[in-house]
Design a protein around this motif. Structure first.
Motif, mmCIF file in Angstrom:
data_model
loop_
_atom_site.group_PDB
_atom_site.id
_atom_site.type_symbol
_atom_site.label_atom_id
_atom_site.label_comp_id
_atom_site.label_asym_id
_atom_site.label_seq_id
_atom_site.Cartn_x
_atom_site.Cartn_y
_atom_site.Cartn_z
ATOM 1 N N VAL A 22 3.086 -1.056 4.679
ATOM 2 C CA VAL A 22 1.720 -1.506 4.926
ATOM 3 C C VAL A 22 1.271 -2.254 3.679
ATOM 4 O O VAL A 22 1.514 -1.804 2.550
ATOM 5 N N THR A 23 0.627 -3.399 3.857
ATOM 6 C CA THR A 23 0.271 -4.273 2.744
ATOM 7 C C THR A 23 -1.194 -4.696 2.832
ATOM 8 O O THR A 23 -1.841 -4.534 3.873
ATOM 9 N N TYR A 24 -1.699 -5.271 1.755
ATOM 10 C CA TYR A 24 -3.080 -5.767 1.745
ATOM 11 C C TYR A 24 -3.287 -6.736 0.595
ATOM 12 O O TYR A 24 -2.556 -6.717 -0.397
ATOM 13 N N ALA A 46 -3.974 6.542 5.338
ATOM 14 C CA ALA A 46 -4.532 5.276 4.866
ATOM 15 C C ALA A 46 -5.948 5.474 4.333
ATOM 16 O O ALA A 46 -6.599 6.489 4.594
ATOM 17 N N TYR A 75 -6.320 -3.585 5.532
ATOM 18 C CA TYR A 75 -4.876 -3.742 5.460
ATOM 19 C C TYR A 75 -4.469 -4.938 6.322
ATOM 20 O O TYR A 75 -5.111 -5.242 7.334
ATOM 21 N N ALA A 93 0.833 -1.205 0.000
ATOM 22 C CA ALA A 93 0.000 0.000 0.000
ATOM 23 C C ALA A 93 0.868 1.255 0.000
ATOM 24 O O ALA A 93 0.767 2.104 -0.878
#
Length: 223
Positions: free
Chosen positions: A135-137, A112, A144, A99
């Motif tokens: 930050v990832t998703y 975010a 997230y 992200a």
């Protein structure tokens, strides 16, 4: 017998050769990842095979998040899709999208997407960011990873590769082998896969020989 053995081993050798060439170009081993969940649907589905490369490999150098200006399109959306494995997480490697990067001590919820958060910074264990990272998703997930508790803020050294393209349904063999290893162990699975390959090769050789005989019979002299 030597010719028959070579004929049976030739397809496996060809696959290994292709994998080695791809690995040399991509700079990652293994150069393919089999997808085991639907968290990246619809672009990447369970059973797909994803070709990956080292994160710094030319011409795909660096890591780019979804929210960064000019982010390239990767597997159906903006930003790099990466393979990472947090230490002591007790899970298999995760294939998710970056992200945005964060800095240690940052309240990253300020920038975010509110739709991907479950509460504010006080409600999220990974906020403020305990370290520099990402930050990832998953594209198909509603949060997230760091908001849902799937993963902590991802250090760059935890990222082993990033994804380039995917091939539908070609990962089912790898998924099956991994499941066999987890349930039966490496040796029994290897013996089973080898036996199946030999059986398939032998059946194919018999079938080809039978077709050849039928063809010769049809083309032969008639009395």
């Amino acid at each position: 017998m030597n010719r028959k053995a070579a004929g049976l081993l030739a397809p496996a050798a060809a696959v290994l050769l292709v994998a080695l060439v791809v690995a040399a170009v991509a700079g990652a081993w293994p150069p393919f990842v089999a997808v085991e969940s639907g968290s990246m649907e619809p672009a990447v589905e369970r059973g797909d095979l994803v070709v990956v490369t080292a994160t710094d490999r030319f011409p795909w150098g660096g890591l780019v998040g979804h929210a960064e200006p000019g982010a390239p399109t990767r597997l159906g959306d903006r930003g790099d899709v990466v393979v990472f494995e947090p230490p002591d997480a007790g899970t298999r490697p995760i294939l998710h999208r970056i992200a945005f990067p964060v800095s240690a001590g940052e309240d990253w919820t300020d920038r975010a997407d509110p739709a991907l958060l479950d509460g504010d910074c006080d409600d999220i264990a990974a906020c403020p960011a305990p370290r520099d990272g990402y930050v990832t998703y998953g594209d198909a997930n509603g949060e997230y990873d760091q908001s849902a508790g799937i993963a902590p803020v991802v250090r760059e050294e935890w990222i082993s590769a990033k994804a380039l393209v995917s091939a539908p349904d070609l990962g089912w063999f790898r998924v099956g082998v991994d499941a066999g290893i987890a349930r039966l162990g490496l040796l029994p699975t290897a013996v089973g896969v080898g036996g199946a390959a030999a059986l398939a090769g032998g059946f194919g050789a018999v079938l080809i020989g039978l077709i050849g005989r039928i063809g010769r019979g049809r083309d032969g002299p008639r009395e």
